[in-house]
Design an enzyme around this catalytic site. Structure first.
Site, PDB file in Angstrom:
ATOM      1  N   ALA A   1       4.015  -8.605   4.631  1.00  0.00           N
ATOM      2  CA  ALA A   1       5.383  -9.100   4.462  1.00  0.00           C
ATOM      3  C   ALA A   1       6.245  -8.589   5.605  1.00  0.00           C
ATOM      4  O   ALA A   1       5.974  -7.529   6.172  1.00  0.00           O
ATOM      5  CB  ALA A   1       5.938  -8.608   3.134  1.00  0.00           C
TER       6      ALA A   1
ATOM      7  N   GLY B   1       0.779  -8.034   2.362  1.00  0.00           N
ATOM      8  CA  GLY B   1       0.789  -9.474   2.117  1.00  0.00           C
ATOM      9  C   GLY B   1      -0.304 -10.192   2.899  1.00  0.00           C
ATOM     10  O   GLY B   1      -0.802 -11.233   2.460  1.00  0.00           O
TER      11      GLY B   1
ATOM     12  N   GLU C   1      -3.230  -9.923   0.857  1.00  0.00           N
ATOM     13  CA  GLU C   1      -3.023 -10.741  -0.355  1.00  0.00           C
ATOM     14  C   GLU C   1      -3.267 -12.225  -0.063  1.00  0.00           C
ATOM     15  O   GLU C   1      -3.845 -12.933  -0.878  1.00  0.00           O
ATOM     16  CB  GLU C   1      -1.613 -10.504  -0.913  1.00  0.00           C
ATOM     17  CG  GLU C   1      -1.490  -9.109  -1.545  1.00  0.00           C
ATOM     18  CD  GLU C   1      -0.077  -8.791  -2.008  1.00  0.00           C
ATOM     19  OE1 GLU C   1       0.842  -8.881  -1.169  1.00  0.00           O
ATOM     20  OE2 GLU C   1       0.107  -8.451  -3.186  1.00  0.00           O
TER      21      GLU C   1
ATOM     22  N   GLU D   1       1.446  -1.048   0.633  1.00  0.00           N
ATOM     23  CA  GLU D   1       2.802  -1.163   0.072  1.00  0.00           C
ATOM     24  C   GLU D   1       3.312   0.145  -0.513  1.00  0.00           C
ATOM     25  O   GLU D   1       4.489   0.470  -0.423  1.00  0.00           O
ATOM     26  CB  GLU D   1       2.833  -2.245  -1.017  1.00  0.00           C
ATOM     27  CG  GLU D   1       2.826  -3.667  -0.480  1.00  0.00           C
ATOM     28  CD  GLU D   1       1.433  -4.187  -0.191  1.00  0.00           C
ATOM     29  OE1 GLU D   1       0.468  -3.382  -0.144  1.00  0.00           O
ATOM     30  OE2 GLU D   1       1.302  -5.399  -0.017  1.00  0.00           O
TER      31      GLU D   1
HETATM   32  N1  COA Z   1       7.175  -6.298   9.065  1.00  0.00           N
HETATM   33  C1  COA Z   1       8.032  -6.270  10.096  1.00  0.00           C
HETATM   34  N2  COA Z   1       7.774  -5.676  11.271  1.00  0.00           N
HETATM   35  C2  COA Z   1       6.575  -5.109  11.398  1.00  0.00           C
HETATM   36  C3  COA Z   1       5.614  -5.104  10.376  1.00  0.00           C
HETATM   37  C4  COA Z   1       5.953  -5.746   9.159  1.00  0.00           C
HETATM   38  N3  COA Z   1       5.107  -5.812   8.136  1.00  0.00           N
HETATM   39  N4  COA Z   1       4.517  -4.459  10.809  1.00  0.00           N
HETATM   40  C5  COA Z   1       4.776  -4.074  12.068  1.00  0.00           C
HETATM   41  N5  COA Z   1       6.013  -4.458  12.421  1.00  0.00           N
HETATM   42  C6  COA Z   1       6.661  -4.270  13.722  1.00  0.00           C
HETATM   43  C7  COA Z   1       6.949  -2.793  14.008  1.00  0.00           C
HETATM   44  O1  COA Z   1       8.192  -2.420  13.486  1.00  0.00           O
HETATM   45  C8  COA Z   1       6.928  -2.767  15.509  1.00  0.00           C
HETATM   46  O2  COA Z   1       8.169  -3.273  15.951  1.00  0.00           O
HETATM   47  P1  COA Z   1       8.844  -2.701  17.289  1.00  0.00           P
HETATM   48  O3  COA Z   1       7.894  -3.041  18.388  1.00  0.00           O
HETATM   49  O4  COA Z   1      10.134  -3.420  17.330  1.00  0.00           O
HETATM   50  O5  COA Z   1       8.961  -1.228  17.058  1.00  0.00           O
HETATM   51  C9  COA Z   1       5.860  -3.799  15.872  1.00  0.00           C
HETATM   52  O6  COA Z   1       5.730  -4.637  14.719  1.00  0.00           O
HETATM   53  C10 COA Z   1       4.511  -3.205  16.206  1.00  0.00           C
HETATM   54  O7  COA Z   1       4.150  -2.288  15.179  1.00  0.00           O
HETATM   55  P2  COA Z   1       3.515  -0.858  15.496  1.00  0.00           P
HETATM   56  O8  COA Z   1       3.379  -0.159  14.205  1.00  0.00           O
HETATM   57  O9  COA Z   1       4.287  -0.194  16.573  1.00  0.00           O
HETATM   58  O10 COA Z   1       2.099  -1.310  16.075  1.00  0.00           O
HETATM   59  P3  COA Z   1       0.664  -0.728  15.793  1.00  0.00           P
HETATM   60  O11 COA Z   1      -0.256  -1.615  16.537  1.00  0.00           O
HETATM   61  O12 COA Z   1       0.656   0.730  16.024  1.00  0.00           O
HETATM   62  O13 COA Z   1       0.406  -0.934  14.209  1.00  0.00           O
HETATM   63  C11 COA Z   1       0.302  -2.100  12.122  1.00  0.00           C
HETATM   64  C12 COA Z   1       0.312  -2.225  13.662  1.00  0.00           C
HETATM   65  C13 COA Z   1       0.340  -3.509  11.559  1.00  0.00           C
HETATM   66  C14 COA Z   1      -0.952  -1.376  11.667  1.00  0.00           C
HETATM   67  C15 COA Z   1       1.525  -1.286  11.651  1.00  0.00           C
HETATM   68  O14 COA Z   1       2.674  -1.834  12.257  1.00  0.00           O
HETATM   69  C16 COA Z   1       1.741  -1.296  10.170  1.00  0.00           C
HETATM   70  O15 COA Z   1       1.163  -0.498   9.473  1.00  0.00           O
HETATM   71  N6  COA Z   1       2.621  -2.189   9.682  1.00  0.00           N
HETATM   72  C17 COA Z   1       3.029  -2.218   8.313  1.00  0.00           C
HETATM   73  C18 COA Z   1       1.996  -2.855   7.453  1.00  0.00           C
HETATM   74  C19 COA Z   1       2.476  -2.885   6.041  1.00  0.00           C
HETATM   75  O16 COA Z   1       2.794  -1.888   5.448  1.00  0.00           O
HETATM   76  N7  COA Z   1       2.513  -4.089   5.486  1.00  0.00           N
HETATM   77  C20 COA Z   1       2.909  -4.260   4.133  1.00  0.00           C
HETATM   78  C21 COA Z   1       4.295  -4.732   4.079  1.00  0.00           C
HETATM   79  S1  COA Z   1       4.809  -4.789   2.382  1.00  0.00           S
END
Ligand code: COA
Ligand code: ADP
Length: 719
Positions: A61, A100, A103, A123
């Site tokens: 999400a 998501g 999911e 989450e």
């Molecule tokens: N929603 C919005 N923005 C997100 C996002 C999400 N679910 N996941 C990552 N981003 C954004 C980060 O804020 C970052 O933005 P920035 O460049 O402006 O700082 C960018 O995407 C890259 O993320 P980053 O964490 O720096 O890259 P990474 O390669 O180290 O890690 C992920 C990638 C996907 C593993 C990590 O971002 C992550 O764990 N995201 C959250 C996943 C999550 O919890 N999803 C469930 C949502 S309910």
């Protein structure tokens, strides 16, 4: 958005497009709804593959949407519509399928993952639960115990583990989309009923009640007051005990109970704060993150005590070659053995081959001549460190970055020993350095942005959360710890016990109360610093009472405990007693209690009842007050930096967002009022005097954390 095209004749290929992680924004959700419709309506199409652009399936999400009004198609019906399609739908998972994203994949009928992909339902780490059916579908797919583990911890699993658990049907090293398309062709025309998780019952399990009771107890214990893990257990319980539609209702109810909670806000704040700390700009307009970091191929570490050893391991684990210098022969031999053991265990854990040859051990400082970066980690003694920096300046090749792992000494004094002070920065690691996530990168007044950028990038490579901080005593973390510990000692004088103070702090959510933490890290460390500062001993300022130094209240309680040789766990006695030296289980110590009684009697102090609230307010608000001072003086770029430091390195409960975020949740006016109250009661404690920035913020109507910078606008930023 999402793109649609037909490939291999009969496969509808849907590509999610929302860089960098294809988060499920309103536009992406709309794109999925539209492209699924197209695939359904295309009579040539017999199967569908969903993939993500840029080598990433989907990061879940869009967290940025959580604060505002949700627009666009909701996720749950969208996933149901994928699952209901009567043509096989295959998820092609590269990069990540998280939250998501997973999911959506669980709504597909089949899942193919690339060998390097990671999957999970994180989450809970954002204060939520997987509420787009994840808590109901995953247990149906992999069974209740495994689903409980993944959902309550939020941990990511590798593709190999996902295959073992049954989350994915196949893992490939090839082009995942090609493999998924081939797979889709092979299952065209198949019956899909058994592939729809919403119509599949959870695998049966005997004694479900006992399992949930045990898990709930464990989760509550480790959650330290966090509510999301508990809601996650309840949601999985619904999956195990209710038909799917009722389970979904329960999932929705539980999500509603936590979605707008302060904890969810705090955890989501932490997520973005951690990412923001690497992105600030200097007041001069220079930005370290646009400075090109220098390449570091060879590193060196000087001094192989506990810290030095951990740093060597952390460096070698990134694949760097490391010269490890230790002047004492016996210590060198012990360090070699310890480092090799740590590297071996680390490699085993990560499933890679150990590379002990990356480290070269030596007693001669001259052997660091070819290093691109040197980290000094000798005794915390300025004279010794100055001498080493002088020598390093003489032996290192031009351009070598010189770093010090001090926990609070003046980095600039060390820089002044060299001909290139712009190449000197602090790298403050936390023990054990190969395990602890936090790294404070200390920006001296003469450090160049490039030097800071290089240290920050190296920290990232080592898997650290790196935060740039200014060069003040104790930097950010330890500087804020000082008033916190001071209050804890005053509370002992006034009638508290270490047990009471620790309970109040642990009840707040700290991993460990202040006294248990001191016992773990060693009471002698602070004692030596106080001795060097001339604070210890009864007659420091002639004519002043013992409990005062230069007009400020001072508690010698910790000094007196140290005088007894009680340094904490390592000596088996400290604020608590331990079975034997090195043992970890803190037990109440009657000696300490009668020592405190005797101390109070000697000083005419009458013990009073102290509430948990008072402990929390005095310890935490003085710490927060010091945080405001740090911001005002320009030693941290913003509240996010302070909060990231405290959450990553000091055991501050993440679900409370860090000290500065917590202050904003409590209400700045309330924090100010309580500090004024306590300062009135203790006018000889300067740390209790509310800082001017706090007053200014309250006068501006207590803006939210992300607006503080507008009020701070420090004319004297030290960064
Ligand atoms: N929603 C919005 N923005 C997100 C996002 C999400 N679910 N996941 C990552 N981003 C954004 C980060 O804020 C970052 O933005 P920035 O460049 O402006 O700082 C960018 O995407 C890259 O993320 P980053 O964490 O720096 O890259 P990474 O390669 O180290 O890690 C992920 C990638 C996907 C593993 C990590 O971002 C992550 O764990 N995201 C959250 C996943 C999550 O919890 N999803 C469930 C949502 S309910
Ligand atoms: P820690 O806090 O990391 O346990 P210690 O202070 O115990 O660190 O260890 C510092 C190490 O640095 C000791 O092993 C000491 O022998 C070593 N050391 C001190 N001076 C030098 C020097 N000039 N060159 C190399 N190593 C040194």
């Amino acid at each position: 958005m999402a793109q649609y095209r037909r490939v291999s004749g009969s496969v509808g290929l849907i590509t999610l497009i929302n860089p960098p992680v294809n988060a499920l924004s309103a536009k992406v959700r709309q794109g999925i709804v539209d492209t699924v419709q197209r695939a359904l309506g295309d009579s040539e199409v017999k199967s569908v593959v969903i993939c993500g652009q840029g080598g990433v399936f989907c990061g879940g999400a869009d967290i940025k949407e959580f604060g505002g009004l949700m627009t666009g198609p909701p996720l749950i019906p969208m996933i149901h519509s994928i699952e209901a399609v009567d043509k096989p739908v295959v998820a092609a998972i590269e990069g990540v399928a998280l939250g998501g994203g997973l999911e959506v994949a669980l709504g597909c009928h089949y899942r193919i993952a690339h060998a390097k992909a990671r999957l999970g339902l994180p989450e809970v780490t954002l204060g939520l639960l997987p509420a787009a059916g994840g808590s109901q579908r995953l247990p149906r797919l992999i069974g209740v115990p495994a689903a409980l583990d993944l959902i309550t911890t939020g941990r990511h699993v590798t593709a190999a583990e996902a295959l073992r658990l049954g989350i994915v049907d196949e893992v490939t090293n090839q082009n995942t989309v090609d493999v998924a398309v081939k797979f889709a062709l092979s299952v065209e025309g198949r019956q899909l009923h058994s592939r729809r998780l919403s119509t599949t019952p959870c695998p049966r399990l005997d004694d479900l009640d006992a399992l949930f009771e045990e898990v709930m107890q464990r989760v509550k214990q480790s959650a330290r007051g966090a509510i999301a893990p508990v809601a996650c257990v309840q949601a999985v319980r619904a999956a195990a005990t209710l038909p799917y539609p009722q389970g979904m209702e329960r999932e929705k109810e539980l999500m509603a109970s936590i979605f707008h909670s302060g904890q969810a806000r705090a955890l989501q704040y932490c997520f973005f704060a951690q990412r923001a700390v690497g992105r600030w700009s200097l007041p001069t307009g220079a930005r370290w993150d646009t400075s090109e970091p220098r390449p570091v191929r060879k590193a060196a570490v000087i001094g192989l005590g506990t810290m030095g050893r951990g740093i060597v391991v952390a460096l070698a684990q990134t694949g760097l070659s490391v010269v490890a210098v230790e002047s004492q022969g016996q210590q060198l031999a012990q360090a070699k053995q310890a480092v090799s053991g740590m590297l071996e265990r680390g490699a085993r854990r990560r499933g890679v081959a150990p590379q002990p040859d990356l480290v070269r051990y030596t007693q001669s400082l001259r052997d660091v001549a070819e290093a691109d970066l040197v980290i000094e980690a000798v005794f915390e003694n300025m004279a010794l460190k100055r001498e080493i920096f002088k020598q390093l300046d003489a032996v290192c090749k031009p351009g070598t970055l010189l770093c010090t792992n001090t926990s609070g000494l003046d980095v600039d004094q060390l820089a002044s020993q060299t001909r290139h002070p712009e190449l000197v920065v602090g790298m403050h690691f936390f023990a054990p350095a190969h395990v602890m996530k936090l790294l404070e990168v200390v920006y001296g007044p003469r450090s160049s942005p490039q030097a800071v950028a290089t240290a920050m990038q190296l920290g990232k490579k080592m898997g650290k959360v790196s935060v740039a901080v200014g060069n003040c005593r104790g930097f950010v973390g330890n500087r804020m710890l000082k008033p916190y510990m001071e209050q804890a000692n005053f509370l002992l004088e006034e009638g508290a016990t270490p047990e009471l103070v620790d309970q109040a702090l642990e009840e707040f959510g700290f991993a460990m109360g202040v006294f248990r933490m001191s016992d773990l890290s060693g009471l002698d460390v602070g004692w030596r610093v106080r001795q060097a500062d001339g604070l210890t001993g009864p007659d420091v300022t002639p004519g002043q009472p013992e409990r005062s130094r230069q007009g400020r209240r001072y508690s010698p309680v910790a000094d007196l405990v140290c005088e007894q040789g009680r340094f904490g766990q390592k000596t088996g006695r400290g604020w608590y007693q331990y079975e034997k030296p090195g043992s970890r289980e803190a037990k109440s110590d009657p000696w300490l209690h009668s020592f405190l009684e005797g101390y109070r009697a000697r000083h005419g102090l009458v013990a009073r009842r102290i509430s948990h609230q008072e402990v929390q307010e005095r310890c935490l608000y003085t710490m927060i007050n010091e945080g405001f001072r740090i911001l005002d003086e320009g030693f941290a770029a913003g509240p996010e930096d302070i909060d990231t430091i405290y959450v990553s390195g000091y055991g501050w409960p993440r679900h409370r967002g860090g000290p500065m975020f917590y202050a904003s949740m409590v209400g700045l006016a309330r924090v100010l009022e309580r500090l004024e109250h306590y300062h009135q009661a203790h006018p000889d404690v300067p740390y209790l005097e509310p800082c001017s920035l706090l007053r200014r913020l309250v006068a501006c109507g207590s803006p939210p954390v992300h607006k503080w910078r507008e009020v701070i606008r420090s004319p004297h930023s030290q960064l």
